[in-house]
Design a protein around this motif. Structure first.
Motif, PDB file in Angstrom:
ATOM      1  N   GLY A   1       0.822  -1.200   0.000  1.00 37.47           N
ATOM      2  CA  GLY A   1       0.000   0.000   0.000  1.00 37.47           C
ATOM      3  C   GLY A   1       0.859   1.255   0.000  1.00 37.47           C
ATOM      4  N   THR A   2       0.211   2.377   0.165  1.00 37.20           N
ATOM      5  CA  THR A   2       0.887   3.671   0.210  1.00 37.20           C
ATOM      6  C   THR A   2       0.953   4.147   1.656  1.00 37.20           C
ATOM      7  OG1 THR A   2       0.121   4.255  -2.011  1.00 37.20           O
ATOM      8  CG2 THR A   2       0.847   6.053  -0.590  1.00 37.20           C
ATOM      9  N   HIS A   3       2.127   4.519   2.084  1.00 41.35           N
ATOM     10  CA  HIS A   3       2.348   4.881   3.483  1.00 41.35           C
ATOM     11  C   HIS A   3       3.056   6.234   3.567  1.00 41.35           C
ATOM     12  CE1 HIS A   3       1.284   0.758   4.556  1.00 41.35           C
ATOM     13  NE2 HIS A   3       2.040   0.384   3.539  1.00 41.35           N
ATOM     14  N   ARG A   4       2.653   6.998   4.577  1.00 38.03           N
ATOM     15  CA  ARG A   4       3.217   8.331   4.783  1.00 38.03           C
ATOM     16  C   ARG A   4       3.989   8.355   6.101  1.00 38.03           C
ATOM     17  NH1 ARG A   4       0.702  12.696   7.502  1.00 38.03           N
ATOM     18  NH2 ARG A   4       1.584  14.745   7.001  1.00 38.03           N
ATOM     19  N   LEU A   5       5.279   8.608   6.018  1.00 35.14           N
ATOM     20  CA  LEU A   5       6.130   8.740   7.196  1.00 35.14           C
ATOM     21  C   LEU A   5       6.544  10.192   7.362  1.00 35.14           C
ATOM     22  CD1 LEU A   5       8.482   5.673   6.643  1.00 35.14           C
ATOM     23  CD2 LEU A   5       6.526   5.802   8.187  1.00 35.14           C
ATOM     24  N   ILE A   6       6.716  10.601   8.604  1.00 34.84           N
ATOM     25  CA  ILE A   6       7.187  11.957   8.899  1.00 34.84           C
ATOM     26  C   ILE A   6       8.464  11.838   9.726  1.00 34.84           C
ATOM     27  CG2 ILE A   6       6.666  14.162  10.002  1.00 34.84           C
ATOM     28  CD1 ILE A   6       3.677  13.461   9.646  1.00 34.84           C
ATOM     29  N   VAL A   7       9.528  12.425   9.227  1.00 31.73           N
ATOM     30  CA  VAL A   7      10.815  12.429   9.922  1.00 31.73           C
ATOM     31  C   VAL A   7      11.019  13.811  10.538  1.00 31.73           C
ATOM     32  CG1 VAL A   7      13.308  12.076   9.714  1.00 31.73           C
ATOM     33  CG2 VAL A   7      11.740  10.801   8.230  1.00 31.73           C
ATOM     34  N   ARG A   8      11.371  13.824  11.811  1.00 27.57           N
ATOM     35  CA  ARG A   8      11.655  15.086  12.497  1.00 27.57           C
ATOM     36  C   ARG A   8      12.985  15.002  13.218  1.00 27.57           C
ATOM     37  NH1 ARG A   8       5.757  15.983  15.433  1.00 27.57           N
ATOM     38  NH2 ARG A   8       4.603  16.654  13.573  1.00 27.57           N
ATOM     39  N   VAL A   9      13.688  16.113  13.283  1.00 26.10           N
ATOM     40  CA  VAL A   9      14.928  16.202  14.057  1.00 26.10           C
ATOM     41  C   VAL A   9      15.169  17.669  14.371  1.00 26.10           C
ATOM     42  CG1 VAL A   9      16.615  16.525  12.178  1.00 26.10           C
ATOM     43  CG2 VAL A   9      17.251  15.198  14.225  1.00 26.10           C
TER      44      VAL A   9
END
Length: 196
Positions: A168-176
């Motif tokens: 499927g299609t997945h949305r990840l959010i990277v923060r630093v």
């Protein structure tokens, strides 16, 4: 005449060897030190632990479970932005996050997959690795601990190997964040399709 060559201050004699000039050399060995034995055992245990860790890292793991993907898919998507917002001065000076893998080209990738991101701090700051966060989907499910168990987040970035993600299609959010308290954020959209 035969002479004996002896090593002093050593408690045990273990043998002798005849020399060519008819002298006899008595040789003795130092007893094995308990401290040295302990050091060898510690090194062996550390080597085994490192090998076990490398083997564990080579095994695929669930970055996103099927249940989490279903829960997130059931949530309504956030409304799109109606107009472009001009970034503030603080946002413009925030750390930059660059996605290296998977390649963002709209094409599908197979699971397990490799995720690699690079961090770049502003000239007046340094990246703080402990501020790294990886969130999933609309629900912003925190995946950070799963990543930390598998790899080390560094100032330069992070690499996650063998991450299992459902089709499927997945949305990840990277923060630093940097040491000035400024946060950078980057979205990763992954299209996963199992090879048939």
């Amino acid at each position: 005449m035969r002479h004996a060559i002896a090593c002093r201050d050593v408690p045990h004699t273990h043998g002798s060897r005849r020399l060519t000039n008819n002298q006899t050399m008595t040789y003795r060995f130092l007893p094995f030190s308990p401290w040295l034995t302990s050091a060898v055992l510690v090194l062996a245990v550390l080597a085994m632990a490192a090998a076990t860790a490398r083997a564990a890292d080579a095994e695929p793991f669930d970055l996103i479970s099927g249940a989490e993907a279903q829960r997130d898919a059931a949530e309504p998507a956030p409304p799109p932005r109606t107009r472009a917002m001009r970034p503030s001065a603080a946002a413009a000076a925030a750390p930059t996050i660059v996605v290296i893998a998977p390649a963002i080209a709209g094409s599908a990738v197979a699971s397990p997959l490799r995720i690699e991101v690079a961090f770049k701090a502003p000239p007046d700051a340094r990246i703080v690795p402990s501020t790294f966060r990886l969130l999933y989907g609309v629900l912003k499910i925190d995946l950070t601990e799963r990543v930390n168990r598998r790899t080390t987040v560094r100032e330069s970035g992070v690499v996650v190997e063998q991450a299992r993600v459902p089709d499927g299609t997945h949305r990840l959010i990277v923060r630093v964040a940097d040491d000035k308290g400024r946060f950078g954020e980057q979205e990763i959209v992954i299209h996963v399709a199992t090879a048939r």
